[in-house]
Design an enzyme around this catalytic site. Structure first.
Site, PDB file in Angstrom:
ATOM      1  N   SER A   1      21.990 -74.228  69.816  1.00  0.00           N
ATOM      2  CA  SER A   1      23.343 -74.195  69.334  1.00  0.00           C
ATOM      3  C   SER A   1      23.532 -74.782  67.928  1.00  0.00           C
ATOM      4  O   SER A   1      24.554 -74.536  67.297  1.00  0.00           O
ATOM      5  CB  SER A   1      24.247 -74.969  70.303  1.00  0.00           C
ATOM      6  OG  SER A   1      23.841 -76.307  70.399  1.00  0.00           O
TER       7      SER A   1
ATOM      8  N   LYS B   1      26.151 -81.654  62.503  1.00  0.00           N
ATOM      9  CA  LYS B   1      26.687 -80.652  63.424  1.00  0.00           C
ATOM     10  C   LYS B   1      28.081 -81.094  63.864  1.00  0.00           C
ATOM     11  O   LYS B   1      28.328 -82.294  64.049  1.00  0.00           O
ATOM     12  CB  LYS B   1      25.731 -80.569  64.628  1.00  0.00           C
ATOM     13  CG  LYS B   1      26.088 -79.553  65.681  1.00  0.00           C
ATOM     14  CD  LYS B   1      25.034 -79.592  66.807  1.00  0.00           C
ATOM     15  CE  LYS B   1      25.274 -78.560  67.877  1.00  0.00           C
ATOM     16  NZ  LYS B   1      24.237 -78.603  68.934  1.00  0.00           N
TER      17      LYS B   1
ATOM     18  N   SER C   1      18.496 -77.041  71.587  1.00  0.00           N
ATOM     19  CA  SER C   1      19.374 -76.696  70.461  1.00  0.00           C
ATOM     20  C   SER C   1      18.969 -77.223  69.099  1.00  0.00           C
ATOM     21  O   SER C   1      19.576 -76.843  68.100  1.00  0.00           O
ATOM     22  CB  SER C   1      20.793 -77.165  70.753  1.00  0.00           C
ATOM     23  OG  SER C   1      21.423 -76.203  71.543  1.00  0.00           O
TER      24      SER C   1
HETATM   25  N1  GLN Z   1      20.608 -72.865  74.827  1.00  0.00           N
HETATM   26  C1  GLN Z   1      20.826 -73.969  75.684  1.00  0.00           C
HETATM   27  C2  GLN Z   1      22.188 -73.886  76.316  1.00  0.00           C
HETATM   28  O1  GLN Z   1      22.882 -72.988  76.009  1.00  0.00           O
HETATM   29  C3  GLN Z   1      20.634 -75.258  74.944  1.00  0.00           C
HETATM   30  C4  GLN Z   1      21.863 -75.800  74.336  1.00  0.00           C
HETATM   31  C5  GLN Z   1      21.660 -77.152  73.728  1.00  0.00           C
HETATM   32  O2  GLN Z   1      20.560 -77.671  73.647  1.00  0.00           O
HETATM   33  N2  GLN Z   1      22.758 -77.750  73.336  1.00  0.00           N
HETATM   34  O3  GLN Z   1      22.568 -74.691  77.107  1.00  0.00           O
END
Ligand code: GLN
Length: 483
Positions: free
Chosen positions: A152, A77, A176
């Site tokens: 994400s 990532k 994420s």
């Molecule tokens: N969807 C969550 C957020 O927007 C998780 C994001 C993540 O785990 N990086 O913060």
């Protein structure tokens, strides 16, 4: 024709094929090209991957000792530092920035002969649940290209599902890794906070962030976890606890587990009814197989999402203050501006809408007049959650739940309502708030044709049970021919 099923089988293939790594790299480069429209990668390291493969093939031929991930093709990532390569967190604000050191996980992968094939698209600064917040366009779900892959770490999940690499590393601050794994039908594990070094991981919310793994199987995830975990002089939040031999330890278990699920999670009105009934029948099946499965009260459920968003935005507002348009990355072109104006212009132009929203929210909850009402309160809820979590694990081996309340939604569907998007995190943020490990395993298929997963969580540093149990559960579904 090359095809990949598991790291173990791939090692066997390599022992029989002198040019095996090169064949595999070429296979993935072709697959990536064919699937460019999915937008899962921001950059492919083709030449390097080809040379690395040649070198590994030569090393094998000359009888050199082989690393545990010899020739395994991995994507990362775009929040993980790979020295000499661009690093952007899918944000315009880091344009032109090149990583100046390896993240510890990258160091460890390369030390075991892995090949890093490219950098994955993601939500900007890992903020999002759909990969629509990337400055480089959304990623498409390979199972239905009108749907999001989750976020994400959407690009990472897609690259494993669409066969564009063998393993991908993502990061999980509130789901994420697990949520995109659920949406794409792959395995995604977020280990205990402090299991894997965060050195070289771009910070979103430092007391929540953990690097996680996407794979096709629990066995592959276990092997990679074993390699990238462990103490690191560069990250003092990493535990000194010894790293178990996960890959070997998870085999052969037929233990009967004590499993808990949150009554409120199952009764939640946002949970898709077909998913609820699949979960309920799975509980029945587990009980019939001799496991104990009990509902526990979890009244704090409705507070986990607000608590998560207060604390993570607060941490993010501080972490992201370093992007000022002066030291590195994007700088606005405002010739006569003073320093404050330059900061303002660079940050307003460089950060996307969602990141700006979170910086403002985080700055607000930390501001003098509101600190106690929001930040302190949220810390107290986090404390309470920790206490309750301990209590639950004194009676149960694991907690199970759906990973996400719905299957992958349509691209654009939730774009206009951030709160609705935040609610999709209801089952995943708990593990990050409590710091415990969680995994999403692909067990079910919805009548709408999309896959969905089961989330399993265990106590701090009990990844062995987490992986063992997950493997056992996948076994039940495979035997029964899936659902
Ligand atoms: N969807 C969550 C957020 O927007 C998780 C994001 C993540 O785990 N990086 O913060």
């Amino acid at each position: 024709m090359f095809s990949f099923s598991s790291i173990k089988n791939y090692s066997q293939f390599l022992s029989e094929n002198p040019d095996g790594c090169s064949v595999a790299v070429q296979h993935y480069l072709d697959a990536i090209k064919k699937n460019e429209h999915l937008n899962a990668f921001l950059e492919i390291f083709s030449d390097e991957a080809v040379s690395a493969a040649k070198l590994l093939d030569a090393n094998r031929a000359s009888g050199k000792p082989l690393g545990k991930l010899h020739g395994v093709i991995v994507s990362i990532k775009d929040v993980i530092s790979y020295k000499g390569h661009k690093l952007s967190a899918s944000s315009k604000i880091l344009s032109g920035f090149t990583a100046i050191y390896h993240a510890t996980v990258v160091e460890k992968l390369l030390a075991e002969d892995a090949i890093i094939i490219g950098r994955n698209n993601c939500d900007e600064f890992a903020m999002g649940s759909s990969n629509e917040n990337s400055a480089f366009g959304p990623v498409k779900n390979p199972l239905d290209e009108t749907r999001v892959p989750g976020g994400s770490s959407g690009g990472s999940a897609v690259s494993v599902k669409a066969g564009l690499c063998m393993i991908s590393l993502g990061s999980d601050t509130g789901g994420s890794v697990r949520q995109p794994a659920d949406f794409c039908g792959v395995v995604g594990i977020k280990p205990t906070y402090g299991r894997i070094s965060r050195y070289g991981l771009i910070a979103y919310a430092s007391s929540f962030d953990q690097i996680g793994i996407f794979s096709n199987s629990v066995d592959d995830a276990a092997l990679v976890l074993e390699i990238i975990s462990g103490p690191d002089g560069f990250d003092s939040t990493v535990s000194q606890k010894e790293v178990p031999a996960y890959a070997a330890e998870i085999n052969g278990s037929e233990k009967k587990y004590r499993l808990a699920y949150f009554k409120e999670a199952l009764e939640h009105p946002g949970l898709d009814p077909a998913m609820r009934s699949a979960f309920e029948s799975f509980i029945k099946k587990l009980t019939a197989l001799g496991h104990t499965v009990k509902p526990v009260d979890f009244e704090l459920l409705e507070h986990v999402v607000p608590t998560y968003y207060v604390l993570t935005t607060a941490e993010a507002s501080s972490n992201l203050s370093r992007y000022d348009g002066v030291k590195f990355g994007y700088r606005a072109n405002v010739p006569d501006a003073d320093l404050t104006e330059l900061y303002k212009a660079s940050r307003s132009q460089g950060f996307g809408k969602e990141v700006q929203r979170r910086i403002m929210l985080g700055t607000f909850v930390l501001s003098a007049g509101y600190f106690d009402a929001y930040f302190t309160k949220a810390q107290q809820v986090r404390q309470l959650l920790s206490r309750q979590t301990k209590q639950i694990f004194s009676e149960y081996d694991a907690i199970i739940s759906p990973t996400v309340p719905s299957t992958a939604f349509k691209i654009g569907e939730k774009n206009n309502d951030p709160v609705e998007m935040f609610l999709a995190d209801i089952y995943t943020v708990f593990a990050n708030l409590a710091g415990i490990p969680g995994i999403s395993i692909p067990l079910f298929k919805h009548p709408n044709g999309m896959p969905f997963g089961l989330q399993v969580m265990t106590s701090h540093f009990d990844e062995v049970s987490l992986l063992r149990l997950s493997k056992q559960l996948i076994g039940y579904q495979t035997e029964a021919g899936g659902q």
